[in-house]
Design an enzyme around this catalytic site. Structure first.
Site, PDB file in Angstrom:
ATOM      1  CE  LYS A  87      -2.098   4.343   4.679  1.00  9.18           C
ATOM      2  NZ  LYS A  87      -3.165   4.325   5.676  1.00  9.18           N
TER       3      LYS A  87
ATOM      4  CE  LYS B 271      -2.657  -0.787   3.681  1.00  6.36           C
ATOM      5  NZ  LYS B 271      -3.784  -0.578   4.624  1.00  6.36           N
TER       6      LYS B 271
HETATM    7  N1  C2G Z   1     -10.191   6.876   9.212  1.00  4.35           N
HETATM    8  C1  C2G Z   1     -11.176   7.800   9.561  1.00  4.35           C
HETATM    9  N2  C2G Z   1     -10.825   9.069   9.829  1.00  4.35           N
HETATM   10  C2  C2G Z   1      -9.530   9.464   9.764  1.00  4.35           C
HETATM   11  C3  C2G Z   1      -8.528   8.537   9.429  1.00  4.35           C
HETATM   12  C4  C2G Z   1      -8.877   7.226   9.161  1.00  4.35           C
HETATM   13  O1  C2G Z   1     -12.373   7.443   9.627  1.00  4.35           O
HETATM   14  N3  C2G Z   1      -9.225  10.779  10.054  1.00  4.35           N
HETATM   15  C5  C2G Z   1     -10.601   5.494   8.924  1.00  4.35           C
HETATM   16  C6  C2G Z   1     -10.278   5.067   7.491  1.00  4.35           C
HETATM   17  O2  C2G Z   1     -11.291   5.505   6.598  1.00  4.35           O
HETATM   18  C7  C2G Z   1     -10.251   3.545   7.626  1.00  4.35           C
HETATM   19  C8  C2G Z   1      -9.718   3.353   9.060  1.00  4.35           C
HETATM   20  O3  C2G Z   1      -9.890   4.599   9.754  1.00  4.35           O
HETATM   21  O4  C2G Z   1     -11.569   3.001   7.552  1.00  4.35           O
HETATM   22  C9  C2G Z   1      -8.252   2.957   9.081  1.00  4.35           C
HETATM   23  O5  C2G Z   1      -7.515   3.943   8.381  1.00  4.35           O
HETATM   24  P1  C2G Z   1      -6.085   3.518   7.756  1.00  4.35           P
HETATM   25  O6  C2G Z   1      -5.284   2.838   8.807  1.00  4.35           O
HETATM   26  O7  C2G Z   1      -5.536   4.700   7.039  1.00  4.35           O
HETATM   27  O8  C2G Z   1      -6.569   2.416   6.733  1.00  4.35           O
HETATM   28  P2  C2G Z   1      -6.172   2.269   5.176  1.00  4.35           P
HETATM   29  O9  C2G Z   1      -4.720   2.440   4.989  1.00  4.35           O
HETATM   30  O10 C2G Z   1      -7.125   3.114   4.438  1.00  4.35           O
HETATM   31  O11 C2G Z   1      -6.453   0.700   4.972  1.00  4.35           O
HETATM   32  O12 C2G Z   1      -7.984  -3.087   2.647  1.00  4.35           O
HETATM   33  C10 C2G Z   1      -8.279  -1.788   3.104  1.00  4.35           C
HETATM   34  C11 C2G Z   1      -7.061  -1.096   3.629  1.00  4.35           C
HETATM   35  O13 C2G Z   1      -6.352  -1.901   4.554  1.00  4.35           O
HETATM   36  C12 C2G Z   1      -7.507   0.208   4.280  1.00  4.35           C
END
Ligand code: C2G
Length: 131
Positions: free
Chosen positions: A46, A44
Site C-alpha cells: 500500500k 502490505k
Molecule cells: N473499512 C471499512 N469500510 C471501508 C473501508 C475500510 O469498514 N469502506 C475498515 C477496514 O475493514 C479496516 C479499517 O477500516 O478495519 C481500516 O482500513 P484500511 O486502512 O484499509 O486497513 P487495512 O489496510 O485493511 O489494514 O494488520 C491489519 C492491517 O493493518 C489492516
C-alpha cells in the site's frame, strides 16, 4: 474499562473509516488504533498518500480514538493485545476469520465494511478530475 484495539492504514480518512472507528469505540470505553507505519504499508503493498505522522495527526483528531500507536509488522498483534490489555479486537469483515488466533487473548469482532468507499477509489477519482 473495556479497551478496544483495531489496526489499519487509515489513509485519506473517509466516512467508512469513521463508521468503523465509531462502532469499535461503541463496544468499549477506550479505543486504540494501531496505525500502519510507512514501512509496513510497503510490506502490505500500500502506498499511502499521507505519511504515518500525518495519518496519526488526523486520527488523533477523531472523537472515537483515544490512542494511536504504530504497526510495524503482521506479528505484533498478540503482544499488542497483551501490552495494551485489549479486551476486544475489531476489524472490518474483509478480514473475517483472519485474526481468529487472537480469540485466546481477547474477544474478536469483525464489523461489516461500509460499502462503496475506499481510499483508493477516492484517490483515483481525485486524480481523474484534477487532470
Ligand atoms: N473499512 C471499512 N469500510 C471501508 C473501508 C475500510 O469498514 N469502506 C475498515 C477496514 O475493514 C479496516 C479499517 O477500516 O478495519 C481500516 O482500513 P484500511 O486502512 O484499509 O486497513 P487495512 O489496510 O485493511 O489494514 O494488520 C491489519 C492491517 O493493518 C489492516
Amino acid at each position: 474499562m473495556k479497551r478496544v484495539i483495531t489496526y489499519g492504514t487509515y489513509d485519506v480518512l473517509h466516512y467508512g473509516h469513521i463508521n468503523l472507528l465509531k462502532r469499535a469505540k461503541a463496544l468499549g470505553d477506550y479505543l486504540i488504533v494501531v496505525l500502519s507505519s510507512d514501512e509496513f504499508n510497503a510490506i502490505k503493498n500500500k502506498k499511502s498518500y499521507y505519511t504515518y505522522e500525518q495519518r496519526k495527526t488526523i486520527l488523533e483528531a477523531c472523537r472515537y480514538v483515544d490512542l494511536v500507536i504504530p504497526e510495524y509488522n503482521w506479528e505484533q498483534k498478540i503482544e499488542d493485545v497483551q501490552k495494551y490489555q485489549a479486551d476486544i479486537f475489531v476489524m472490518g469483515d474483509d478480514w473475517e476469520g483472519k485474526f481468529d488466533f487472537l480469540k485466546e487473548y481477547c474477544e474478536v469482532v469483525y464489523l461489516p465494511r461500509t460499502p462503496d468507499v475506499s481510499s483508493t477509489q477516492t484517490k483515483e477519482h481525485l486524480n481523474k478530475i484534477a487532470k
